[in-house]
Motif scaffolding. Structure first.
Motif, short mmCIF file in Angstrom:
data_model
loop_
_atom_site.label_atom_id
_atom_site.label_comp_id
_atom_site.label_asym_id
_atom_site.label_seq_id
_atom_site.Cartn_x
_atom_site.Cartn_y
_atom_site.Cartn_z
N GLY A 1 0.83 -1.22 0.00
CA GLY A 1 0.00 0.00 0.00
C GLY A 1 0.85 1.26 0.00
N LEU A 2 1.91 1.25 0.84
CA LEU A 2 2.79 2.43 0.94
C LEU A 2 3.50 2.71 -0.39
N CYS A 3 4.08 1.66 -0.95
CA CYS A 3 4.79 1.82 -2.22
C CYS A 3 3.84 2.35 -3.30
N ALA A 4 2.61 1.83 -3.29
CA ALA A 4 1.64 2.26 -4.30
C ALA A 4 1.29 3.74 -4.11
N MET A 5 1.12 4.13 -2.84
CA MET A 5 0.75 5.52 -2.53
C MET A 5 1.83 6.48 -3.04
N ILE A 6 3.08 6.13 -2.72
CA ILE A 6 4.22 6.95 -3.17
C ILE A 6 4.31 6.87 -4.70
N GLY A 7 4.06 5.64 -5.20
CA GLY A 7 4.22 5.40 -6.64
C GLY A 7 3.32 6.28 -7.50
N VAL A 8 2.14 6.64 -6.99
CA VAL A 8 1.22 7.49 -7.76
C VAL A 8 1.92 8.78 -8.17
N PHE A 9 2.63 9.39 -7.24
CA PHE A 9 3.32 10.65 -7.54
C PHE A 9 4.60 10.42 -8.34
N ALA B 1 -5.18 -0.18 -3.33
CA ALA B 1 -5.91 -1.47 -3.30
C ALA B 1 -5.14 -2.54 -4.08
N ILE B 2 -4.63 -2.17 -5.24
CA ILE B 2 -3.88 -3.14 -6.06
C ILE B 2 -2.62 -3.59 -5.33
N GLY B 3 -1.90 -2.63 -4.74
CA GLY B 3 -0.66 -2.96 -4.02
C GLY B 3 -0.93 -3.88 -2.83
N THR B 4 -1.97 -3.55 -2.07
CA THR B 4 -2.28 -4.30 -0.85
C THR B 4 -2.82 -5.71 -1.19
N ILE B 5 -3.85 -5.71 -2.04
CA ILE B 5 -4.50 -7.00 -2.35
C ILE B 5 -3.57 -7.88 -3.21
N GLY B 6 -2.89 -7.25 -4.17
CA GLY B 6 -1.96 -8.00 -5.03
C GLY B 6 -0.87 -8.68 -4.22
N SER B 7 -0.38 -7.95 -3.21
CA SER B 7 0.67 -8.51 -2.35
C SER B 7 0.14 -9.72 -1.58
N LEU C 1 4.89 -10.85 -9.82
CA LEU C 1 4.23 -11.45 -11.00
C LEU C 1 2.72 -11.27 -10.92
N THR C 2 2.17 -11.35 -9.70
CA THR C 2 0.73 -11.11 -9.53
C THR C 2 0.38 -9.68 -9.93
N LEU C 3 1.19 -8.75 -9.44
CA LEU C 3 0.95 -7.33 -9.79
C LEU C 3 1.08 -7.14 -11.30
N GLY C 4 2.05 -7.83 -11.88
CA GLY C 4 2.25 -7.74 -13.34
C GLY C 4 1.04 -8.27 -14.10
N ALA C 5 0.43 -9.34 -13.57
CA ALA C 5 -0.75 -9.91 -14.22
C ALA C 5 -1.91 -8.92 -14.18
N VAL C 6 -2.06 -8.24 -13.03
CA VAL C 6 -3.14 -7.23 -12.91
C VAL C 6 -2.89 -6.10 -13.92
N PHE C 7 -1.64 -5.70 -14.05
CA PHE C 7 -1.28 -4.64 -15.02
C PHE C 7 -1.66 -5.08 -16.44
N GLY C 8 -1.31 -6.34 -16.78
CA GLY C 8 -1.62 -6.85 -18.11
C GLY C 8 -3.12 -6.88 -18.38
#
Lengths: 275, 273
Positions: B25-33, B232-238, B258-265
């Motif tokens: 979740g944290l990485c995703a939050m930072i990642g947005v910016f 949500a993606i970062g937390t649930i994907g993890s 790889l799970t996160l990558g699948a969601v991206f795809g």
């Protein structure tokens, strides 16, 4: 307006018509100097903009137009000289200024709608939720610039002309005394440019709102300018009516002030029209 | 269903799930910016910089468990250095990040070589690929503290940070302290990266920052929704990745990514339709 000789400090001597000095001044720049290590970018700029006047700021690339704008907007510190907006030091009067940047400065892939941009300008921070009164104000200002259909449109889907309408709306939403437009029609298609010029002409007709338009577009100068300030090599080369500067004789004068080879070839000179 | 959720009953998996979800979740939050500012490479760069900090800690005799406390200030300093170069405007973000991260990583390699041979053995693979299953209760406290501090700081500065991300000049004109926010974002990114290195390792941590944000950006129409979606993606994907790795008995860090990558795809495919 009175026809006078240009006698302000640092000004070239010539028959340019300056604004009536008795009018209240929205922007007043005195002997503005900006240095960066090893180079002088602005070399004693002095001019003023009275209430309601539409000024076109012209000059070749590298003349100091962008530096001047950044300094007026407080994004670059002056080395010396003063900038006053509505009689107050520029830094304390930035709410009086609306700014339309060049299109390339903003991130147009940012996930946002037009209304978000306008409300961000009203609040000074990005809105997560928009109140009804803010929505109404944003809709009103968009209608004023002929963009009523753009309120909910994603900014990534705006055309060049629509983008500039939205940016003009966000610049006007806080009812500024001065609006600064930095080459707003650069990169905009012909139709969008013509429509935007109509809008600028409306602003020019206003007696309340003063404007500074930085442009290379001669059509914009001819259509909107009530006064032209011509910068060259960090100095004001000429400051007068558009007819005085667009005319051949005055271009010679500008060239003579610019010095060197320009004077010798003055009959070839035109204000550059790069758009 | 019970068999699927069986790992939730195992204490080390419980810790891993909590750490993975918080870090994701944290990485995703930072990642947005970070992604919106075109600084996606910075996650990778700061992870490499963290390696320099870890090596410095080892040279000073600090145990691998407490390495975070040496790597943190080191990586934050590197991040601030990148920020300073960026603000000087002389180099692009990818160049500044590339130089700082390469120098830090090389310093790390050098410092590792200077260690006394009597010191504790270091499993480089653990540093490179993480060890989320070895998260201790102390690590969990660190993750929790960093999570709360980062979330609070981002919540308080969110609206200004978003404005400065859209257009720093316009934000500055509206009175936003753009420089301070830039440095804060870089420092927070460094802190989150160092903590995340423990879970997915140096080699994969930047994906934790980039993939959820990039996925959400394809779908969300406002920056607020993009952020919520990314978290949500970062937390649930993890969490899903971790459960999958448990059942398949494969590397957990890699499975999460790889799970996160699948969601991206999936998002990419849906967007094209």
């Amino acid at each position: 307006m009175s026809a006078v000789h240009a006698e302000a400090e640092g000004m070239p001597q010539g028959h340019f018509t300056l604004p009536d000095p008795s009018l209240s001044r929205v922007l007043e720049v005195e002997n503005l100097i900006v240095d960066v290590p090893g180079r002088r970018l602005l070399d004693g700029i002095s001019f003023w903009v009275p209430k309601g006047e539409f000024v076109c700021l012209c000059g070749p690339n590298g003349a100091g137009k962008s530096t001047f704008l950044k300094t007026v907007l407080g994004l670059m510190p002056p080395t010396s000289g003063s900038i006053r907006i509505m009689g107050k030091p520029a830094q304390k009067a930035l709410r009086e200024v609306g700014y339309v940047p060049q299109r390339k400065t903003s991130d147009m892939t940012f996930p946002a709608r037009s209304i978000d941009l306008i409300v961000a300008s009203m609040r000074g921070s990005w809105p997560l939720r928009i109140r009804e009164e803010e929505r109404a104000r944003a809709a009103e200002i968009l209608r004023h610039v002929g963009g009523e259909k753009l309120l909910e449109k994603e900014i990534a889907r705006l055309s060049g002309g629509e983008t500039q309408r939205v940016f003009l709306a966000r610049a006007l939403v806080n009812k500024p005394s001065l609006v600064i437009l930095d080459e707003p029609t650069a990169g905009v298609d012909v139709k969008g440019r013509a429509e935007f010029l109509d809008l600028l002409a409306e602003i020019s007709a206003s007696d309340e709102l003063a404007a500074i338009l930085v442009t290379h577009n001669l059509a914009a100068v001819a259509r909107c300018a009530e006064r032209v300030v011509y910068l060259d090599a960090g100095r004001v080369s000429a400051w007068g009516l558009p007819s005085e500067l667009l005319g051949q004789a005055s271009l010679s004068a500008i060239s003579a002030v610019a010095g060197g080879d320009h004077a010798a070839h003055s009959h070839h000179h035109h204000l550059p029209d790069e758009e | 269903m019970d068999a699927l959720l069986e790992p939730l009953l195992v204490p080390f998996m419980q810790r891993a799930m909590i750490a993975g979800a918080v870090v994701g979740g944290l990485c995703a939050m930072i990642g947005v910016f970070v992604v919106q500012r075109g600084l996606s490479f910075i996650g990778d760069g700061l992870a490499h910089a963290a390696f320099g900090g870890i090596a410095l800690g080892l040279l000073l005799g600090v145990s691998l468990e407490r390495m975070t406390w040496v790597a943190l200030p080191f990586t934050v300093l590197i991040a601030l250095g990148i920020g300073y170069v960026l603000r000087r405007g002389s180099l692009r973000g990818d160049v500044a990040t590339g130089v700082f991260s390469a120098v830090s990583f090389a310093l790390g390699v050098l410092l590792l070589g200077l260690r006394s041979t009597d010191g504790p053995q270091v499993n480089v693979e653990t540093v490179l690929f993480g060890s989320i299953l070895a998260i201790s209760p102390d690590d969990l406290i660190t993750v929790g503290v960093v999570g709360v501090v980062t979330a609070v700081l981002l919540a308080f500065t969110w609206t200004k940070l978003a404005y400065a991300t859209f257009d720093p000049e316009l934000a500055a004109l509206s009175g936003v302290k753009v420089a301070a926010l830039d440095y804060m974002l870089l420092a927070l990114t460094a802190v989150v990266i160092v903590v995340a290195v423990k879970t997915v390792g140096i080699a994969l941590v930047s994906s934790f920052v980039v993939i959820p944000a990039a996925t959400a950006k394809m779908v969300g129409r406002s920056i607020g929704r993009v952020a919520l979606l990314a978290i949500a993606i970062g937390t649930i994907g993890s969490s899903i990745g971790l459960i999958l790795s448990y059942h398949a008995n494969v590397a957990s860090g890699a499975t999460i990514i790889l799970t996160l990558g699948a969601v991206f795809g999936l998002a990419l495919l849906l967007r094209r339709r």
